[in-house]
Scaffold this motif. Structure first.
Motif, PDB file in Angstrom:
ATOM      1  N   TYR A 120      31.988  54.648 104.550  1.00  0.00           N
ATOM      2  CA  TYR A 120      30.734  54.040 105.051  1.00  0.00           C
ATOM      3  C   TYR A 120      30.465  52.830 104.010  1.00  0.00           C
ATOM      4  N   GLY A 121      30.016  51.714 104.595  1.00  0.00           N
ATOM      5  CA  GLY A 121      29.762  50.350 103.938  1.00  0.00           C
ATOM      6  C   GLY A 121      28.291  50.061 103.857  1.00  0.00           C
ATOM      7  N   ASN A 145      30.214  42.567  89.579  1.00  0.00           N
ATOM      8  CA  ASN A 145      31.237  43.247  90.608  1.00  0.00           C
ATOM      9  C   ASN A 145      31.046  42.807  92.158  1.00  0.00           C
ATOM     10  N   HIS A 147      33.177  41.402 105.108  1.00  0.00           N
ATOM     11  CA  HIS A 147      33.834  41.929 106.395  1.00  0.00           C
ATOM     12  C   HIS A 147      33.647  41.368 107.741  1.00  0.00           C
ATOM     13  N   THR A 205      42.302  44.634 102.290  1.00  0.00           N
ATOM     14  CA  THR A 205      41.282  43.604 101.960  1.00  0.00           C
ATOM     15  C   THR A 205      42.080  42.607 100.916  1.00  0.00           C
ATOM     16  N   ILE A 232      42.219  39.352  98.868  1.00  0.00           N
ATOM     17  CA  ILE A 232      41.674  38.318  97.941  1.00  0.00           C
ATOM     18  C   ILE A 232      42.303  36.798  97.866  1.00  0.00           C
ATOM     19  N   LEU A 259      33.201  34.340  90.968  1.00  0.00           N
ATOM     20  CA  LEU A 259      34.741  34.135  90.881  1.00  0.00           C
ATOM     21  C   LEU A 259      35.181  32.771  92.078  1.00  0.00           C
ATOM     22  N   VAL A 286      37.675  35.143  97.301  1.00  0.00           N
ATOM     23  CA  VAL A 286      36.652  35.962  97.924  1.00  0.00           C
ATOM     24  C   VAL A 286      37.300  37.082  98.659  1.00  0.00           C
ATOM     25  N   ALA A 287      36.792  38.317  98.659  1.00  0.00           N
ATOM     26  CA  ALA A 287      37.614  39.334  99.235  1.00  0.00           C
ATOM     27  C   ALA A 287      37.202  39.555 100.732  1.00  0.00           C
ATOM     28  N   PRO A 293      29.707  46.693 100.000  1.00  0.00           N
ATOM     29  CA  PRO A 293      30.605  47.319  99.323  1.00  0.00           C
ATOM     30  C   PRO A 293      30.389  48.987  99.817  1.00  0.00           C
ATOM     31  N   SER A 294      30.920  50.068  99.118  1.00  0.00           N
ATOM     32  CA  SER A 294      30.630  51.470  99.837  1.00  0.00           C
ATOM     33  C   SER A 294      29.305  51.711  99.550  1.00  0.00           C
ATOM     34  N   SER A 296      39.824  50.590 101.145  1.00  0.00           N
ATOM     35  CA  SER A 296      40.909  49.982 101.588  1.00  0.00           C
ATOM     36  C   SER A 296      41.786  49.549 100.363  1.00  0.00           C
ATOM     37  N   LYS A 319      41.590  42.712  86.181  1.00  0.00           N
ATOM     38  CA  LYS A 319      42.000  42.103  87.228  1.00  0.00           C
ATOM     39  C   LYS A 319      41.047  42.018  88.551  1.00  0.00           C
ATOM     40  N   ALA A 320      40.721  43.309  88.780  1.00  0.00           N
ATOM     41  CA  ALA A 320      39.770  43.302  89.863  1.00  0.00           C
ATOM     42  C   ALA A 320      38.223  43.957  89.120  1.00  0.00           C
TER      43      ALA A 320
HETATM   44  O1  TXA Z   1      37.208  50.336 102.199  1.00  0.00           O
HETATM   45  C1  TXA Z   1      36.632  49.376 101.568  1.00  0.00           C
HETATM   46  O2  TXA Z   1      37.321  48.579 100.999  1.00  0.00           O
HETATM   47  C2  TXA Z   1      35.123  49.742 101.438  1.00  0.00           C
HETATM   48  C3  TXA Z   1      34.439  49.497 103.049  1.00  0.00           C
HETATM   49  C4  TXA Z   1      33.344  49.560 102.912  1.00  0.00           C
HETATM   50  O3  TXA Z   1      35.060  48.303 103.422  1.00  0.00           O
HETATM   51  N1  TXA Z   1      34.671  48.937 100.479  1.00  0.00           N
HETATM   52  C5  TXA Z   1      34.367  48.957  99.235  1.00  0.00           C
HETATM   53  O4  TXA Z   1      34.012  48.004  98.605  1.00  0.00           O
HETATM   54  O5  TXA Z   1      35.479  49.722  98.914  1.00  0.00           O
HETATM   55  P1  TXA Z   1      33.607  48.188  97.036  1.00  0.00           P
HETATM   56  O6  TXA Z   1      32.669  47.165  96.584  1.00  0.00           O
HETATM   57  O7  TXA Z   1      33.249  49.749  96.823  1.00  0.00           O
HETATM   58  O8  TXA Z   1      34.840  47.847  96.303  1.00  0.00           O
HETATM   59  C6  TXA Z   1      35.470  46.564  96.437  1.00  0.00           C
HETATM   60  C7  TXA Z   1      36.356  46.305  95.219  1.00  0.00           C
HETATM   61  C8  TXA Z   1      35.602  46.415  93.858  1.00  0.00           C
HETATM   62  O9  TXA Z   1      36.650  46.843  93.212  1.00  0.00           O
HETATM   63  C9  TXA Z   1      35.743  44.844  93.473  1.00  0.00           C
HETATM   64  O10 TXA Z   1      35.338  44.510  92.246  1.00  0.00           O
HETATM   65  C10 TXA Z   1      37.057  44.242  94.211  1.00  0.00           C
HETATM   66  O11 TXA Z   1      37.148  45.055  95.397  1.00  0.00           O
HETATM   67  N2  TXA Z   1      36.718  42.595  94.592  1.00  0.00           N
HETATM   68  C11 TXA Z   1      35.825  42.486  95.445  1.00  0.00           C
HETATM   69  N3  TXA Z   1      35.952  40.739  95.333  1.00  0.00           N
HETATM   70  C12 TXA Z   1      37.030  40.552  94.587  1.00  0.00           C
HETATM   71  C13 TXA Z   1      37.546  39.368  94.132  1.00  0.00           C
HETATM   72  N4  TXA Z   1      37.115  38.300  94.407  1.00  0.00           N
HETATM   73  N5  TXA Z   1      38.511  39.402  93.286  1.00  0.00           N
HETATM   74  C14 TXA Z   1      38.814  40.518  92.615  1.00  0.00           C
HETATM   75  N6  TXA Z   1      38.570  41.859  93.040  1.00  0.00           N
HETATM   76  C15 TXA Z   1      37.311  41.729  94.188  1.00  0.00           C
END
Ligand code: TXA
Ligand code: MG
Length: 353
Positions: free
Chosen positions: A45-46, A70, A75, A106, A108, A123, A126-127, A150-151, A189, A240-241
């Motif tokens: 879930y997001g 973070n 999406h 996802t 980047i 940054l 964009v993801a 995010p989750s 993802s 890195k992330a």
């Molecule tokens: O499956 C998924 O990806 C879920 C669903 C809701 O889509 N979303 C998810 O989001 O897991 P979150 O925020 O829990 O994890 C996103 C990860 C984090 O580790 C964040 O640091 C990394 O992606 N991230 C986001 N934007 C980034 C960027 N520009 N550069 C590097 N890492 C990035």
């Protein structure tokens, strides 16, 4: 921000024409108004908000208790929306998008200047991801904006794979929850970074390394197993992330990973002698060996069907956590295929990992 009531829209029983579902329409309206709404995807879930509205994005961080450095995944509902987010899309990234979107991947990418710094934590990348879930895509399409999400867990808790998990963590803290039944894959993802010379897996997930290699070629994608183990190393200044430096998915009781059932038994005995209650997480194949001595036994599915293990892993971790166990012992998995993502999450949740 707190809400007396969090609206729950049940869209689980709607088979067709999901975009016309009144629940999804209403949820989209809240997103347009700058509120945050949780929704199902095929991974977890997001917690979504209008990615073009800084105040709305701010509410995501507040509700989750997430550190502002973070960044969030944006999406999208169709390839068209990518143009508004990425300043360029390298050919290999495009290849992956064509192959795996909609899906649990996802990318980047270098960001367009207009993309908010709140979303990207300042940054220059964009993801982006296009979820493979009817409800998620219908919601994004109806909202008419890219949706940062995010989750939908409280920061530091296992990601939610059921609306019930979101309610547990965020009821009263978000405007609404779209309940679309259990999410599919169950882990997040796969995140692939295209901002450097070599495409790099920052987080293993729903699309396996083997699947990526099949499309890109074996030497075209990198992954450093255990790289994010450096999370807890204070000297590591530039992970890195950005999300990797935080302890993630962590249950409240310590989680210990052990490779062999023999080792699990031995540790169980030691802990029990010290007066501790032990929960054991292991596959069905090891039930008869481990269940009799365990205070709590939770089956992780079958070792020959890792997709099933992934789908229920977070729910099982939450269950173990909600039990009265003082310590959780969990068996490990091979790093092949889905196993890589499973082990990555278990290691992050583990106290000793
Ligand atoms: O499956 C998924 O990806 C879920 C669903 C809701 O889509 N979303 C998810 O989001 O897991 P979150 O925020 O829990 O994890 C996103 C990860 C984090 O580790 C964040 O640091 C990394 O992606 N991230 C986001 N934007 C980034 C960027 N520009 N550069 C590097 N890492 C990035
Ligand atoms: Mg998360």
């Amino acid at each position: 921000m707190s809400y007396k009531q969090t609206i729950v829209w049940n869209v689980d029983n709607i088979e067709k024409e999901r975009s016309l579902d009144p629940g999804i329409k209403e949820a989209a309206l809240w997103i347009k108004r700058g509120e945050v709404v949780a929704f199902p995807t095929e991974t977890v879930y997001g917690l979504g908000a209008d990615a073009t509205n800084d105040e709305a994005v701010e509410k995501i961080f507040k509700a989750k208790g997430r550190p502002g450095d973070n960044p969030l995944i944006v999406h999208i509902a169709n390839q068209e929306q990518l143009k508004d987010l990425a300043s360029s899309v390298p050919p290999l990234a495009r290849k992956l998008a064509e192959h795996f979107w909609p899906g649990p991947l996802t990318l980047i990418l270098p960001k367009k200047q207009e993309v908010s710094n709140k979303v990207t934590a300042s940054l220059d990348t964009v993801a982006v991801r296009m979820p493979n879930h009817d409800v998620a895509r219908a919601l994004i399409k109806e909202a008419g904006v890219p949706v940062a999400a995010p989750s939908a867990n409280q920061s530091g808790r296992p990601s939610p794979t059921k609306a019930e998990h979101v309610k547990h963590d965020l009821f009263g803290k978000v405007a609404g929850i779209v309940d679309g039944g259990p999410s599919g894959f169950g882990l997040e993802s796969t995140v692939v970074d295209f901002s450097k010379e070599t495409a790099w897996i920052l987080r293993p997930g729903g699309i396996t390394k083997e699947q990526l290699e099949e499309v890109l070629g074996k030497d075209r994608i990198g992954f450093e197993n255990g790289a994010d183990q450096l999370d807890n190393n204070a000297e590591m200044v530039s992970p890195k992330a950005p999300g990797m430096k935080y302890r993630h998915y962590a249950p409240d009781s310590p989680l210990i990973l052990l490779r062999e059932t023999k080792a699990i038994k031995r540790r169980m005995e030691t802990e029990q002698k010290a007066g501790k209650k032990v929960a054991v997480l292991a596959v069905e194949e090891h039930r008869s060996d481990l269940e009799p001595a365990a205070d709590i036994f939770i089956a992780l599915g079958s070792c020959v069907k890792l997709e099933g293990v992934a789908a229920h892993l977070y729910d099982n971790l939450r269950q173990a956590d909600q039990s009265d166990a003082d310590i959780i012992l969990c068996e490990t998995f091979s790093l092949e295929g889905v196993g890589l993502a499973i082990m990555n999450r278990l290691e992050k949740a583990s106290a000793e990992g």
